[in-house]
Design a protein around this motif. Structure first.
Motif, mmCIF file in Angstrom:
data_model
loop_
_atom_site.group_PDB
_atom_site.id
_atom_site.type_symbol
_atom_site.label_atom_id
_atom_site.label_comp_id
_atom_site.label_asym_id
_atom_site.label_seq_id
_atom_site.Cartn_x
_atom_site.Cartn_y
_atom_site.Cartn_z
ATOM 1 N N ARG A 295 0.813 -1.211 0.000
ATOM 2 C CA ARG A 295 0.000 0.000 0.000
ATOM 3 C C ARG A 295 0.853 1.270 0.000
ATOM 4 O O ARG A 295 0.332 2.354 -0.296
ATOM 5 C CB ARG A 295 -0.920 0.001 1.222
ATOM 6 C CG ARG A 295 -2.015 -1.056 1.177
ATOM 7 C CD ARG A 295 -3.125 -0.664 0.229
ATOM 8 N NE ARG A 295 -3.755 0.569 0.643
ATOM 9 C CZ ARG A 295 -4.674 0.675 1.602
ATOM 10 N NH1 ARG A 295 -5.077 -0.417 2.238
ATOM 11 N NH2 ARG A 295 -5.213 1.835 1.896
ATOM 12 N N VAL A 296 2.125 1.143 0.361
ATOM 13 C CA VAL A 296 3.023 2.306 0.372
ATOM 14 C C VAL A 296 4.335 1.873 -0.256
ATOM 15 O O VAL A 296 5.096 1.114 0.341
ATOM 16 C CB VAL A 296 3.265 2.824 1.803
ATOM 17 C CG1 VAL A 296 4.177 4.048 1.774
ATOM 18 C CG2 VAL A 296 1.959 3.148 2.503
ATOM 19 N N CYS A 297 4.599 2.355 -1.485
ATOM 20 C CA CYS A 297 5.802 1.897 -2.164
ATOM 21 C C CYS A 297 6.098 2.762 -3.384
ATOM 22 O O CYS A 297 5.285 3.585 -3.800
ATOM 23 C CB CYS A 297 5.674 0.434 -2.590
ATOM 24 S SG CYS A 297 4.370 0.137 -3.820
ATOM 25 N N GLU A 298 7.275 2.534 -3.942
ATOM 26 C CA GLU A 298 7.670 3.110 -5.225
ATOM 27 C C GLU A 298 8.000 1.964 -6.175
ATOM 28 O O GLU A 298 8.675 1.004 -5.781
ATOM 29 C CB GLU A 298 8.892 4.013 -5.069
ATOM 30 C CG GLU A 298 9.431 4.562 -6.386
ATOM 31 C CD GLU A 298 10.766 5.272 -6.250
ATOM 32 O OE1 GLU A 298 11.353 5.603 -7.301
ATOM 33 O OE2 GLU A 298 11.235 5.482 -5.103
ATOM 34 N N LEU A 299 7.518 2.081 -7.419
ATOM 35 C CA LEU A 299 7.787 1.074 -8.430
ATOM 36 C C LEU A 299 8.539 1.701 -9.592
ATOM 37 O O LEU A 299 8.292 2.846 -9.964
ATOM 38 C CB LEU A 299 6.483 0.469 -8.970
ATOM 39 C CG LEU A 299 5.448 -0.030 -7.973
ATOM 40 C CD1 LEU A 299 4.210 -0.525 -8.722
ATOM 41 C CD2 LEU A 299 6.009 -1.128 -7.093
ATOM 42 N N GLU A 300 9.450 0.939 -10.174
ATOM 43 C CA GLU A 300 10.089 1.310 -11.434
ATOM 44 C C GLU A 300 9.858 0.181 -12.428
ATOM 45 O O GLU A 300 10.325 -0.946 -12.211
ATOM 46 C CB GLU A 300 11.586 1.554 -11.253
ATOM 47 C CG GLU A 300 11.933 2.878 -10.615
ATOM 48 C CD GLU A 300 13.430 3.179 -10.664
ATOM 49 O OE1 GLU A 300 14.189 2.314 -11.174
ATOM 50 O OE2 GLU A 300 13.839 4.250 -10.191
ATOM 51 N N LEU A 301 9.125 0.478 -13.508
ATOM 52 C CA LEU A 301 8.837 -0.510 -14.535
ATOM 53 C C LEU A 301 9.551 -0.111 -15.819
ATOM 54 O O LEU A 301 9.580 1.069 -16.187
ATOM 55 C CB LEU A 301 7.335 -0.600 -14.805
ATOM 56 C CG LEU A 301 6.450 -1.280 -13.756
ATOM 57 C CD1 LEU A 301 6.289 -0.410 -12.525
ATOM 58 C CD2 LEU A 301 5.081 -1.619 -14.340
ATOM 59 N N THR A 302 10.129 -1.083 -16.494
ATOM 60 C CA THR A 302 10.764 -0.838 -17.788
ATOM 61 C C THR A 302 10.269 -1.874 -18.791
ATOM 62 O O THR A 302 9.943 -3.011 -18.438
ATOM 63 C CB THR A 302 12.296 -0.927 -17.689
ATOM 64 O OG1 THR A 302 12.681 -2.200 -17.139
ATOM 65 C CG2 THR A 302 12.843 0.182 -16.801
#
Length: 486
Positions: A361-368
Motif C-alpha cells: 500500500r506504500v511503495c515506489e515502483l520502477e517498470l521498464t
C-alpha cells in the motif's frame, strides 16, 4: 452522506479541543497517507503560499476543519527543509477580519527584503450572503507571528463577476514592477486573468488590464489559480479552466493545463508557442501552484491538490478528505514540460522488495519495457487478476488507457472512470508512487504524468504485469508528521 447546514460549514474554530475527538477518529482510517501532505482533520484542497524563504520551504493548504466539506476556509501551514520531510506548524491564516469573514481563500507567497509575505483572497459575505472578494496581504515574521495588513490591497473590479481570486505575485525585471495575476470571469462568463501592477509590494496597486493570451480567449468559463514561472528563458503559464469540457477528458468541467511561451508585461500579453497541454492526465489533479523564489533558473517546483472541485471521495464518510501531490521538479525539453518527483524523494526508500504478485500500500515502483508491445497491467487487482486499476498500453498509437471502474470502491462515476494519456515516445519507463489513498504515474522520465485517488479494500492486493515488463520496488518511509498542531 452528511447534509451540512450553512451554520455548520461556516462555524469559527475557537479552540483545538473542538476537533480533538475528530482528529483521534481519523487516525484509525486505513487511507491516511504516509508521505503526502493531508489535513489533520476535515478537508484540504488548494495549495497556497508555496515559497522558499531563508532556507525553509513554506507550504500552506486550504483547510476546513469540521469535515469533508467546503465551508469556512483557513490556511494551514507546513514547512520543510528539503521538500521531502514536512512538519505541521498549525493554522497560518485565520478568517478573522471583516474582509475575510467567510474564508481565507487561495493565494501565493513572496519573499522580498528578508521578509515573507502572503497574498490571499479574502472572502467577504454580507448579511444577504452576497460575496465581495478582496486581495489581501499579511507578513509572517521570523518569530512566526502573522501580521495582516489593515486594509486590502484592492477590491473586486466592477467589470467582472464576483469570481476574482487566487492572487499570484511576480516581479518583472524588465519593467521593474510587481504584478499580481488574478483568476477571474468576464461578464460574458469567459475565463480571464486580471493583472494589477505596483512599484511597491505593499501599496500603490492599480489595475493594469486583462492578460491577453491570443488564441485562447474562449477557453473555459473561469481561470482559477493562475501561476507563471520562467524556466531557462521561457515562460510557463499554468491555470485551471472551469465550466468547460475538453477533448478526451470525459464530462469533467475542471482541468489543469499549461502553455509555454513568452510573457511581455509591458503589453500584458502571453504569446504561446503552440497549443495547451494537460499538466497531468489523471482523474484527480487541480489548482497547481509554482513555488516562489526557487534558486535554480533551469527548473521550477510545483505542487497541486489531489482532487477536483465538486467531487466526492470515500473518506468523506470518515469526516476527512484531501491530499497534495509529491512536489515535482519541472524542466523544459522539446518545448514541453518534463516532470519528475522531487529528487530527494529517494531518501525515503527502505529495502528493495520482491513483490511476488502482491502490491504494498506504500511503495515506489520502477517498470521498464521495450515499448514495442501492447501492455495490460493491473494495480490492486483481486485474486485471479480480476479488477483493479487497469492500465492498457496501445503500442501502435502510443497511448495509455486507464480504467478504475473495476475497483471495489467506485466514486465520481458521473465524471468518468476512463481516461487516456497520449505519449510522443514509446513507453519504455514508468515510475509509480503509491500511498494509502493515491497513486502517481510518471511516464518516460516525466514526459507525462497521471494522478488519481485510489481506495483499495482488503481483497485488492494484487499486481498483474505482462511478460517483458521488468520491475523494481521499494518500500517508502513516512516523511510527513501527522501531529495535532492547531
Amino acid at each position: 452522506m452528511k447534509e451540512w447546514t450553512q451554520e455548520e460549514r461556516y462555524r469559527v474554530l475557537q479552540d483545538k479541543s473542538e476537533i480533538a475527538e475528530l482528529y483521534e477518529k481519523i487516525q484509525t482510517s486505513d487511507y491516511r497517507q504516509t508521505y503526502h501532505l493531508q489535513p489533520i482533520t476535515g478537508l484540504s484542497s488548494d495549495p497556497n503560499g508555496f515559497v522558499y524563504h531563508k532556507g525553509v520551504w513554506h507550504l500552506y493548504y486550504q483547510w476546513c476543519p469540521w469535515g469533508a466539506v467546503h465551508g469556512l476556509k483557513y490556511w494551514y501551514h507546513t514547512t520543510s527543509a528539503d521538500l521531502v520531510h514536512w512538519r505541521n506548524e498549525g493554522v497560518g491564516i485565520h478568517p478573522d477580519t471583516i474582509y475575510d469573514n467567510k474564508g481565507v481563500h487561495s493565494g501565493s507567497g513572496f519573499s522580498a527584503d528578508d521578509k515573507l509575505y502572503l497574498f490571499y483572497t479574502g472572502n467577504h459575505r454580507d448579511e444577504n450572503w452576497v460575496r465581495t472578494p478582496y486581495t489581501c496581504v499579511a507578513e509572517l515574521t521570523d518569530q512566526g507571528q502573522l501580521i495582516k495588513h489593515p486594509e486590502p490591497l484592492f477590491g473586486p473590479h466592477p467589470a467582472y463577476t464576483e469570481h476574482q481570486r487566487d492572487p499570484k505575485v511576480v516581479y518583472d525585471k524588465d519593467t521593474e514592477r510587481y504584478y499580481i495575476l488574478l483568476g477571474a470571469q468576464s461578464q460574458e462568463l469567459k475565463g480571464r486573468v486580471l493583472i494589477y501592477s505596483s512599484a511597491s509590494l505593499l501599496e500603490g496597486w492599480t489595475f493594469a488590464g486583462e492578460l491577453k493570451v491570443p488564441g485562447f480567449e474562449d477557453l473555459g468559463g473561469m481561470w482559477e489559480c493562475p501561476s507563471i514561472e520562467r524556466i531557462n528563458g521561457k515562460d510557463v503559464l499554468v491555470f485551471s479552466p472551469q465550466y468547460t469540457t475538453l477533448p478526451h477528458r470525459g464530462p469533467s468541467t475542471n482541468h489543469n493545463i499549461y502553455l509555454i511561451g513568452q510573457m511581455d508585461f509591458s503589453k500584458l500579453t502571453f504569446t504561446a508557442e503552440g497549443d495547451y497541454r494537460h499538466l497531468d492526465y489523471g482523474f484527480d489533479f487541480y489548482a497547481a501552484q509554482f513555488a516562489a523564489n526557487v534558486q535554480e533558473e533551469d527548473k521550477a517546483i510545483l505542487t497541486a491538490w489531489i482532487g477536483l472541485p465538486d467531487n466526492h471521495y470515500p473518506t468523506e464518510s470518515e469526516d476527512w478528505e484531501g491530499s497534495l501531490i509529491v512536489p515535482r521538479e519541472l524542466r523544459i525539453e522539446d518545448n514541453r514540460l518534463k516532470q519528475a518527483p522531487i529528487s530527494g524523494l529517494s531518501q525515503l526508500r527502505g529495502e528493495e522488495l520482491a513483490l511476488d504478485g502482491r502490491l504494498p500500500r506504500v511503495c515506489e515502483l520502477e517498470l521498464t519495457t521495450t515499448g514495442k508491445d501492447n501492455l495490460d497491467l493491473a494495480f490492486f487487482c483481486q485474486e485471479g487478476d480480476k479488477g483493479g486499476l487497469r492500465l492498457v498500453y496501445d503500442a501502435q498509437e502510443k497511448v495509455c488507457h486507464f480504467d478504475r471502474s473495476q475497483m471495489e470502491q467506485r466514486f465520481n462515476v458521473a465524471i468518468g472512470e476512463q481516461l487516456s494519456v497520449p505519449l510522443e515516445q514509446e513507453l519504455t519507463s514508468l515510475r509509480v508512487f503509491i500511498d494509502r489513498s493515491s497513486i502517481e504515474f510518471f511516464f518516460n522520465d516525466g514526459e507525462a504524468t497521471f494522478t488519481s485517488h485510489l481506495y483499495p479494500t482488503a481483497t485488492e492486493t494484487g499486481l498483474k504485469l505482462d511478460q517483458g515488463v521488468q520491475i523494481r520496488a521499494w518500500e517508502l518511509k513516512s516523511s510527513v508528521t501527522d501531529d495535532f498542531i492547531v
